[in-house]
Design a protein around this motif. Sequence first.
Motif, PDB file in Angstrom:
ATOM      1  N   ASN A  72       6.535  -3.218   6.210  1.00 36.51           N
ATOM      2  CA  ASN A  72       5.662  -3.949   5.287  1.00 36.51           C
ATOM      3  C   ASN A  72       5.512  -5.410   5.702  1.00 36.51           C
ATOM      4  O   ASN A  72       4.430  -5.999   5.564  1.00 36.51           O
ATOM      5  CB  ASN A  72       6.191  -3.832   3.855  1.00 36.51           C
ATOM      6  N   LEU A  94       3.379   5.748   7.149  1.00 36.01           N
ATOM      7  CA  LEU A  94       2.421   5.368   6.117  1.00 36.01           C
ATOM      8  C   LEU A  94       3.026   5.419   4.719  1.00 36.01           C
ATOM      9  O   LEU A  94       2.644   4.639   3.840  1.00 36.01           O
ATOM     10  CB  LEU A  94       1.180   6.263   6.203  1.00 36.01           C
ATOM     11  N   LYS A  95       3.962   6.327   4.504  1.00 39.61           N
ATOM     12  CA  LYS A  95       4.631   6.393   3.204  1.00 39.61           C
ATOM     13  C   LYS A  95       5.414   5.116   2.914  1.00 39.61           C
ATOM     14  O   LYS A  95       5.545   4.692   1.761  1.00 39.61           O
ATOM     15  CB  LYS A  95       5.582   7.601   3.160  1.00 39.61           C
ATOM     16  N   ARG A  98       3.185  -0.133   1.668  1.00 36.08           N
ATOM     17  CA  ARG A  98       2.604  -0.244   0.334  1.00 36.08           C
ATOM     18  C   ARG A  98       1.075  -0.182   0.429  1.00 36.08           C
ATOM     19  O   ARG A  98       0.459  -0.912   1.205  1.00 36.08           O
ATOM     20  CB  ARG A  98       3.021  -1.557  -0.327  1.00 36.08           C
ATOM     21  N   SER A  99       0.494   0.662  -0.400  1.00 38.35           N
ATOM     22  CA  SER A  99      -0.969   0.807  -0.397  1.00 38.35           C
ATOM     23  C   SER A  99      -1.663  -0.507  -0.724  1.00 38.35           C
ATOM     24  O   SER A  99      -2.734  -0.811  -0.185  1.00 38.35           O
ATOM     25  CB  SER A  99      -1.393   1.888  -1.389  1.00 38.35           C
ATOM     26  N   LEU A 102      -1.876  -2.254   2.641  1.00 38.44           N
ATOM     27  CA  LEU A 102      -2.683  -1.631   3.677  1.00 38.44           C
ATOM     28  C   LEU A 102      -4.171  -1.670   3.347  1.00 38.44           C
ATOM     29  O   LEU A 102      -5.000  -1.795   4.253  1.00 38.44           O
ATOM     30  CB  LEU A 102      -2.225  -0.187   3.901  1.00 38.44           C
ATOM     31  N   ARG A 103      -4.512  -1.566   2.071  1.00 41.77           N
ATOM     32  CA  ARG A 103      -5.924  -1.495   1.708  1.00 41.77           C
ATOM     33  C   ARG A 103      -6.672  -2.802   1.975  1.00 41.77           C
ATOM     34  O   ARG A 103      -7.899  -2.839   1.935  1.00 41.77           O
ATOM     35  CB  ARG A 103      -6.090  -1.074   0.247  1.00 41.77           C
ATOM     36  N   LEU A 126      -5.848   7.996   5.143  1.00 40.28           N
ATOM     37  CA  LEU A 126      -5.876   6.564   4.841  1.00 40.28           C
ATOM     38  C   LEU A 126      -6.725   6.279   3.600  1.00 40.28           C
ATOM     39  O   LEU A 126      -6.365   5.458   2.756  1.00 40.28           O
ATOM     40  CB  LEU A 126      -6.426   5.781   6.034  1.00 40.28           C
ATOM     41  N   LYS A 130      -3.831   6.393   0.816  1.00 39.31           N
ATOM     42  CA  LYS A 130      -3.459   4.979   0.896  1.00 39.31           C
ATOM     43  C   LYS A 130      -4.532   4.038   0.345  1.00 39.31           C
ATOM     44  O   LYS A 130      -4.362   2.821   0.376  1.00 39.31           O
ATOM     45  CB  LYS A 130      -3.134   4.596   2.345  1.00 39.31           C
TER      46      LYS A 130
END
Length: 334
Positions: A72, A94-95, A98-99, A102-103, A126, A130
């Motif tokens: 992260n 990816l888990k 934190r979304s 990433l977004r 994605l 995510k």
Amino acid sequence: MNPIGKIGIIGGGSWATALAKIVMRTQPRISWCLRTSNHVKEFKRLGHNPSYLTSVPFPIDRIDFFTEGDVNDFVRSCDTVILAVPSPYVKGYLKRIRSTLLRTKLVFNAIKGMVPDENMLISDYLQTVKDVPQAQVGVISGPCHAEEVARDRRSYLTAGCFDIEKAKAMSQVLTNDFVNCVVSRDVIGIEYASVLKNIYAIAAGICNGMNYGDNFQSVLISNAIAEMSNFVNSVHLLRRDVTESVYLGDLLVTAYSNHSRNRTFGNMLGKGYSVKAAQMEMSMVAEGYYGAKCVYEVNQSYQVNMPIARTVYEILYQGKRIEDAIESLSKRFK
């Protein structure tokens, strides 16, 4: 404003290392997420990747290193993320991310595989899991073996993105004195083609191991590109030319080159190795092994006629006798 900003690469294998070399030709600084602190420590001590493409030196003072445990922090450090880990590990990475982080990034998938447990393209994962906006999702692919990048041999890439302006910006990053990069909007088609070419390369390797000749190999690949075209057009109808390098070119180099781990894997099977024994002997992941299962299961919904991909699946997962499988397949070719 440049939408790319600072680039970060996730992955420590040969392909990630090749991409890092390409990116650093045009970028002043990158972030790089490797798996362990020991990998980072050895990389810094030696000045090159201790395990892959060891002949390629890197300017360590221009790299911000991170490990899987602080992924992260890695994402926070960059504006664009390039995913370049083997597909069996991408979901785990990816888990951890934190979304909400990433977004806000531009994310380019350079993995030539799918999310195995989900049978999903990485671009779909994605967006749906995510929450990365579609306009911020892209793909990097093409006939570009890492081993040849290490030697500065002429190579070709395609940067695809749902937002073509972002694809153009990434293309400028990836283009240098030995890499030519073009752009595309066909993210989905490129991702599926990247998965399929590995499956077909396993078939080519099997036939090579069984001492099938060049005549047969040429017919195998002719049928493979037709099969690829039929499937990709069925799952994502778009005006595309499958003779472009990102489709046909990548298939050819993966099916014929001795650098190809999927061809190597298939060659071992053709020589009599069991699937498990071939996997244990290889030091790198053969993406086509996982891709064969994903494509087979995805195709249950589409029912596209895919004799080559189905044959590889039957050999890998159903224990079909190789001699019988290839003999049956050969009778279907035109």
